[in-house]
Scaffold this motif. Structure first.
Motif, PDB file in Angstrom:
ATOM      1  N   SER A   1       0.862  -1.170   0.000  1.00  7.22           N
ATOM      2  CA  SER A   1       0.000   0.000   0.000  1.00  7.22           C
ATOM      3  C   SER A   1       0.899   1.220   0.000  1.00  7.22           C
ATOM      4  O   SER A   1       1.668   1.421   0.933  1.00  7.22           O
ATOM      5  N   ILE A   2       0.814   1.981  -1.078  1.00 10.90           N
ATOM      6  CA  ILE A   2       1.757   3.083  -1.280  1.00 10.90           C
ATOM      7  C   ILE A   2       1.008   4.385  -1.176  1.00 10.90           C
ATOM      8  O   ILE A   2       0.044   4.625  -1.907  1.00 10.90           O
ATOM      9  N   GLY A   3       1.436   5.192  -0.228  1.00 10.27           N
ATOM     10  CA  GLY A   3       0.851   6.517  -0.085  1.00 10.27           C
ATOM     11  C   GLY A   3       1.930   7.568  -0.190  1.00 10.27           C
ATOM     12  O   GLY A   3       3.088   7.273  -0.515  1.00 10.27           O
ATOM     13  N   LEU A   4       1.567   8.754   0.130  1.00  8.60           N
ATOM     14  CA  LEU A   4       2.537   9.833   0.030  1.00  8.60           C
ATOM     15  C   LEU A   4       3.682   9.658   1.012  1.00  8.60           C
ATOM     16  O   LEU A   4       4.787  10.155   0.783  1.00  8.60           O
ATOM     17  N   GLU A   5       3.417   8.914   2.095  1.00 10.18           N
ATOM     18  CA  GLU A   5       4.487   8.714   3.075  1.00 10.18           C
ATOM     19  C   GLU A   5       5.626   7.886   2.493  1.00 10.18           C
ATOM     20  O   GLU A   5       6.738   7.886   3.018  1.00 10.18           O
ATOM     21  N   ASN A   6       5.330   7.120   1.414  1.00 14.36           N
ATOM     22  CA  ASN A   6       6.389   6.353   0.754  1.00 14.36           C
ATOM     23  C   ASN A   6       7.218   7.230  -0.185  1.00 14.36           C
ATOM     24  O   ASN A   6       8.335   6.869  -0.553  1.00 14.36           O
ATOM     25  N   LEU A   7       6.645   8.346  -0.596  1.00 16.50           N
ATOM     26  CA  LEU A   7       7.350   9.233  -1.531  1.00 16.50           C
ATOM     27  C   LEU A   7       8.033  10.374  -0.802  1.00 16.50           C
ATOM     28  O   LEU A   7       9.085  10.846  -1.231  1.00 16.50           O
ATOM     29  N   LEU A   8       7.406  10.802   0.286  1.00 14.94           N
ATOM     30  CA  LEU A   8       7.947  11.924   1.035  1.00 14.94           C
ATOM     31  C   LEU A   8       8.050  11.535   2.489  1.00 14.94           C
ATOM     32  O   LEU A   8       7.126  10.937   3.044  1.00 14.94           O
TER      33      LEU A   8
ATOM     34  N   LEU B   1      -2.101   3.915  -3.543  1.00 15.99           N
ATOM     35  CA  LEU B   1      -2.029   2.920  -4.610  1.00 15.99           C
ATOM     36  C   LEU B   1      -1.825   1.566  -3.923  1.00 15.99           C
ATOM     37  O   LEU B   1      -0.808   1.343  -3.264  1.00 15.99           O
ATOM     38  N   ASP B   2      -2.834   0.720  -4.013  1.00 16.51           N
ATOM     39  CA  ASP B   2      -2.744  -0.604  -3.384  1.00 16.51           C
ATOM     40  C   ASP B   2      -2.412  -1.639  -4.447  1.00 16.51           C
ATOM     41  O   ASP B   2      -3.111  -1.765  -5.446  1.00 16.51           O
ATOM     42  N   LEU B   3      -1.341  -2.358  -4.206  1.00 14.93           N
ATOM     43  CA  LEU B   3      -0.919  -3.401  -5.129  1.00 14.93           C
ATOM     44  C   LEU B   3      -1.051  -4.757  -4.460  1.00 14.93           C
ATOM     45  O   LEU B   3      -0.761  -4.892  -3.267  1.00 14.93           O
TER      46      LEU B   3
ATOM     47  N   SER C   1       5.378  -3.232   1.377  1.00 12.44           N
ATOM     48  CA  SER C   1       5.244  -1.794   1.119  1.00 12.44           C
ATOM     49  C   SER C   1       6.586  -1.084   1.236  1.00 12.44           C
ATOM     50  O   SER C   1       6.851  -0.126   0.510  1.00 12.44           O
ATOM     51  N   GLN C   2       7.445  -1.568   2.147  1.00 13.57           N
ATOM     52  CA  GLN C   2       8.695  -0.836   2.353  1.00 13.57           C
ATOM     53  C   GLN C   2       9.616  -0.911   1.138  1.00 13.57           C
ATOM     54  O   GLN C   2      10.549  -0.132   1.018  1.00 13.57           O
TER      55      GLN C   2
ATOM     56  N   ALA D   1      15.255  -3.271   2.844  1.00 16.26           N
ATOM     57  CA  ALA D   1      13.993  -3.810   3.319  1.00 16.26           C
ATOM     58  C   ALA D   1      14.117  -5.311   3.449  1.00 16.26           C
ATOM     59  O   ALA D   1      14.575  -5.977   2.532  1.00 16.26           O
ATOM     60  N   THR D   2      13.760  -5.831   4.589  1.00 16.68           N
ATOM     61  CA  THR D   2      13.821  -7.269   4.795  1.00 16.68           C
ATOM     62  C   THR D   2      12.414  -7.797   4.959  1.00 16.68           C
ATOM     63  O   THR D   2      11.662  -7.303   5.791  1.00 16.68           O
ATOM     64  N   ILE D   3      12.068  -8.753   4.149  1.00 21.08           N
ATOM     65  CA  ILE D   3      10.732  -9.317   4.198  1.00 21.08           C
ATOM     66  C   ILE D   3      10.835 -10.695   4.806  1.00 21.08           C
ATOM     67  O   ILE D   3      11.732 -11.457   4.469  1.00 21.08           O
ATOM     68  N   ASN D   4       9.955 -10.993   5.702  1.00 24.21           N
ATOM     69  CA  ASN D   4       9.976 -12.308   6.332  1.00 24.21           C
ATOM     70  C   ASN D   4       8.567 -12.846   6.331  1.00 24.21           C
ATOM     71  O   ASN D   4       7.681 -12.284   6.941  1.00 24.21           O
ATOM     72  N   ASN D   5       8.331 -13.965   5.626  1.00 22.66           N
ATOM     73  CA  ASN D   5       6.958 -14.433   5.524  1.00 22.66           C
ATOM     74  C   ASN D   5       6.467 -14.985   6.844  1.00 22.66           C
ATOM     75  O   ASN D   5       5.297 -14.937   7.143  1.00 22.66           O
TER      76      ASN D   5
END
Lengths: 531, 390
Positions: free
Chosen positions: A40-47, A518-520, B249-250, B260-264
């Motif tokens: 889930s990508i929001g503005l916090e991921n860009l800024l 933007l939800d992927l 997301s990270q 970013a470390t993903i751990n299932n």
């Protein structure tokens, strides 16, 4: 071998063969369908949060604040390391010195090599005094070293140290280092009428328990070296001179590093430059240049702002508050630069990686009008604080954001069991921007191994008449996962993300809101082998 | 009844039975061979709403000796050591389908996984017993009693009283409703020598034979327990959750340069199985009771019928009938028809050989009919025994 024994052996052999395992684990294939990853990508991921300001209706503004310029103390003055030798010789005819006899060397003035300022008082934050003593007399001597003008808790700096008598191997010696922090040091000398001058006294006392000894003309009675080491002042008072400090520097913004290409049209922007004088001396500022530099394109745009650039700005001196916790009442001088009184839009639409600045500061342009009552605290100097605020409202045309992340996926089940499958990327777009998303798998040299999305076009959210998103739009992108692609994924060391944005009806500007997302979601439909 | 002074016996047996799984898929599963869709289809057509399977492996020895004997009675004692394994399994139809075929067939639907039960236990048993035979003018009777020490080796217990999985039609999410309890022995050691639990069992038998030789027998075997030590793990969970994929997301964080470390595991497994404890617990071993009646026609032929029930398991009562024929002093054969435990009707065969009244060898299988039609048979097993008489 009897028949029964043979039969028994055959039975055991057959039994053991029948029980023998082909593999350690059972094996079969599963038809699986289910989600694998989500984002889930929001503005916090860009800024970063520190760059965002949220209005009451959720509209996001870009907010950037930084100390563009910070005066360094050593630009005004500094106290260098200083070594002071003190030698007293016997001036008379040979004499017998009795035990407990004193010799004095008083009111010694030492001028410190502090240039550009005339200080009467300095408070030491940290530093040391080192004493080196040499005793050539045939008796133990007790030395008392005093700086009467250096007070801490109303007590002058005093060192008492005895040094052994000289012997066949040479003079008695002693070296010691003493903490000088916290002392308020009078720099007016022994008479109180000088500047940058320390006064000190030395007394040498013959051993009270010793025996009389003879001294001759020119025998050394006192041989002492005192050194000021790493003196860092906290406060100084006097006349700070008419220094003129010019500096050029760079402030890294980093916007250009994120945006790789394309065009952006910004809405109204406001830049506030706040000049702050925390020194007890009048100051005169001159910003001779602010330049926006985009490293990628090489474009440099100088800020045209008559309210700030090439305009002499006088700022009054600060005053002491009397509150030790916050000792200075600074003087502020704000300068507003807007889209209407400058070329600020063009300055920022250049998408700078850095801002180059050139500034000069002059203190006491009118001279010593304070009669040596200028002051300076090391933690309260002069700075130019830059604030940029603009609504995140813009028009974008083929604007490309790109970044590379190290692919460090631990704990994910190995892809070997994954057979021929189809991956589907569900993209629910809540941004008012069309997006062309590309995900690249890169090797150690960051060369592209595979591009995962082809095509990667994601439609913008549903918009109302004000170009505000009313609902998300779902786009489904299909990614076939063949054996070859799987091997490339396993070999990948980096994930390259490239997103190309287009706002609707360019040059119509759209506002971004806090709730835009933007939800992927990546869904797998295929074979998974249990082995 | 022991005609000799003493006897030493070695025996080994195994059995696997299922209401639905056939021998072929069981063999493939055990030997790590690939299980094809055709094999799965052969099982699916036999599946009912709830399906039971079970198995056991036993091996060991026992020694029996007459303590004293006269014309009226004989007193014997015995000792024995056995290593035992048993498997008790119950599952719904959808559990088999999801486990072997995957969840895609359930897209847009709910897979019902209620009442999954699995218990797999390995333990060793050392027992001491006393037997008494009473001889009367026309009848004979006797009883046996034994007490066993149980050493728990390995335990895995899974109970899922309630579970379901909903797969979204487009695979967008998985809704899981799960109530589960998992118990397992101390993970540090599961070898034969491991001492992960301790308990006792009791054995009791009684028989009565009339002058015609007809015999009535009843038995209660292995009434006991094992207390697994306090290093045994216990993982209960009762939760409903929706799995929407591992959050990455990270990876799209343009503001952060930290890797970013993903751990299932941290994404949902750890989040779900939050309660993991170490605790001891006691469970009851399979306790078998049985009664039988043997009708002797003559010196060579007898017919025996009986019923057995294995308590504290998912097995249903076993009923059987067998006919034995003694060819001569050395050779004897039996044929047996049985139904129950974990599977249906089957035909078995046994053969024993007596050598000079000094050695005795037996081999039998109650599942011959299933073994002969291997791909469709749903049970198998064998028993071998070697005795030496002194």
């Amino acid at each position: 071998m009897s028949k029964s024994s043979l039969a028994f052996l055959l039975f055991v052999l057959l039994g053991s063969t029948a029980c023998k395992k082909e593999n350690s684990h059972p094996q079969w294939d599963l038809d699986v369908l289910g989600p694998v990853f989500k984002a889930s990508i929001g503005l916090e991921n860009l800024l970063a949060d520190s760059l965002q300001d949220i209005n009451g209706d959720g509209a996001v503004s870009l907010y950037y604040e930084s100390n563009l310029y910070d005066l360094k103390l050593d630009s005004v003055y500094q106290i260098p390391d200083t070594t002071i030798p003190t030698i007293l010789t016997w001036p008379l005819f040979p004499s017998v010195i009795q035990p407990n006899s004193p010799f004095y060397s008083n009111n010694n003035n030492v001028v410190l090599s502090i240039s550009g300022v005339q200080l009467k008082l300095v408070t030491i934050r940290s530093g040391f005094i080192q004493l080196e003593l040499r005793n050539k007399l045939p008796s133990k001597v007790i030395y008392t070293y005093t700086i009467p003008g250096a007070l801490k808790n109303n007590t002058p700096f005093t060192i008492v140290q005895e040094v052994n008598a000289a012997g066949p191997g040479g003079p008695g010696t002693f070296t010691g280092t003493y903490d000088f922090s916290g002392y308020a040091v009078d720099l007016t000398g022994a008479g109180g009428n000088l500047f940058n001058t320390i006064s000190y006294n030395v007394q040498a006392l013959s051993d009270p328990n010793g025996t009389p000894f003879t001294v001759n003309l020119n025998d050394t009675i006192i041989n002492l070296r005192s050194s000021l080491i790493d003196i860092q002042p906290y406060y100084a008072k006097g006349y700070l001179g008419q220094s003129d400090i010019s500096e050029q520097g760079v402030e890294n913004i980093g916007i250009g590093g994120l945006i790789k290409s394309g065009m952006i049209l910004l809405d109204s922007i406001r830049m506030d430059m706040n000049l702050e004088n925390s020194i007890g001396a009048d100051a005169r500022f001159l910003f001779s240049g602010l330049t926006s530099v985009n490293n990628r394109t090489g474009t440099q745009i100088a800020l045209q702002a008559p309210t700030l650039i090439n305009r002499t700005i006088n700022i009054n001196r600060a005053v002491e508050s009397g509150n030790s916790a916050d000792p200075v009442l600074s003087t502020q001088y704000p300068v507003a630069v807007t889209s209407s009184n400058s070329n600020l839009n063009a300055f920022l639409e250049n998408l700078p990686d850095k801002i180059n600045y050139a500034v000069s500061i002059a203190f006491n342009p009118l001279g010593n009008i304070s009669s040596f009552n200028d002051f300076i605290y090391s933690d309260y100097l002069v700075r130019a604080n830059l604030k940029i605020e603009m609504p995140l409202r813009f028009a974008a045309q083929q604007l490309v954001l790109a970044d590379t992340q190290a692919l460090n996926i631990e704990g994910i089940t190995a892809l070997d069991p994954v057979g021929e499958s189809q991956l589907k990327l569900f993209a629910d777009n809540g941004f008012p921007l069309d997006l062309d998303l590309q995900l690249f798998i890169l090797d150690e040299q960051k060369q592209i191994l595979d591009s995962l999305l082809s095509p990667g076009f994601i439609n913008k959210g549903m918009l109302d008449a004000n170009y505000r998103v009313t609902n998300t739009t779902r786009t489904i992108l299909t990614i076939p996962l063949s054996h070859d692609r799987k091997q490339k994924l396993l070999a990948g060391k980096y994930l390259g993300v490239r997103a190309r944005f287009d706002s609707p009806d360019f040059p119509q500007k759209v506002q971004l809101y806090q709730h835009n997302r933007l939800d992927l979601r990546l869904v797998a439909d295929g074979i998974y082998s249990i082995r | 009844m022991l005609h000799h002074h003493a006897a030493l016996n070695f025996s080994f047996d195994y059995s696997i039975e299922s209401e639905s799984a056939n021998n072929e898929i069981i063999e493939h599963y055990y030997r790590g061979k690939f299980i094809s869709n055709a094999l799965k289809d052969n099982v699916s057509k036999n599946l009912t709403e709830h399906n039971r399977s079970g198995g056991s492996i036993n091996g060991g020895f026992n020694y029996i000796q007459k303590f004293r004997s006269d014309s009226n009675a004989a007193l014997l004692w015995s000792v024995g050591l056995h290593s035992r394994y048993y498997l008790d399994l119950s599952f719904p139809q959808d559990a088999f389908e999801i486990y072997f075929r995957g969840n895609k067939q359930f897209r847009g639907k709910q897979a019902e996984l209620d009442d999954i039960y699995l218990r797999s236990i390995s333990y060793q048993q050392f027992y001491f017993g006393i037997h008494k035979d009473y001889y009367r003018s026309s009848t004979q009777s006797g009883w046996s009693a034994a007490l066993a020490l149980n050493k728990g080796q390995k335990l895995f217990s899974l109970e899922i009283p309630k579970a379901s999985v909903i797969t979204a039609d487009d695979g967008y999410y998985l809704d899981v409703d799960l109530s589960i309890k998992i118990r397992q022995n101390d993970s540090a050691s599961s070898a034969l020598s491991a001492f992960n639990g301790f308990g006792f069992s009791g054995f009791l038998q009684y028989y009565h034979r009339n002058k015609q030789g007809h015999e009535f027998r009843m038995a209660a075997n292995n009434l006991g327990f094992i207390n697994w030590n306090n290093k045994s793990s216990y993982v209960p969970a009762d939760s409903t959750f929706r799995f929407e994929g591992i959050d990455i997301s990270q990876l799209f964080d343009f503001t952060d340069t930290v890797k970013a470390t993903i751990n299932n595991d941290s994404s949902f497994v750890q989040g779900f199985l939050t309660r993991r404890e170490k605790q001891s617990f006691t469970h009851l071993l399979p306790f078998e009771t049985g009664i039988s009646y043997r009708h002797v026609f003559n010196d060579r032929i007898y017919l025996e019928s009986g019923i057995r029930q294995r308590w504290f398991t998912k097995a249903i009562p076993l009923i059987y009938s067998e006919v034995a024929y003694q060819f001569n002093e050395q050779h004897k054969a039996r044929t047996k028809l049985s139904y129950g435990n974990y599977s249906g009707l089957r035909l078995g065969l046994a053969y024993s050989f007596n050598y000079r009244n000094s050695w005795s060898f037996s081999i039998e299988s109650d599942y011959l009919s299933s073994l002969l039609v291997y791909s469709s048979g749903r049970s198998q097993g064998a028993f071998v025994s070697l005795s030496k008489y002194f």
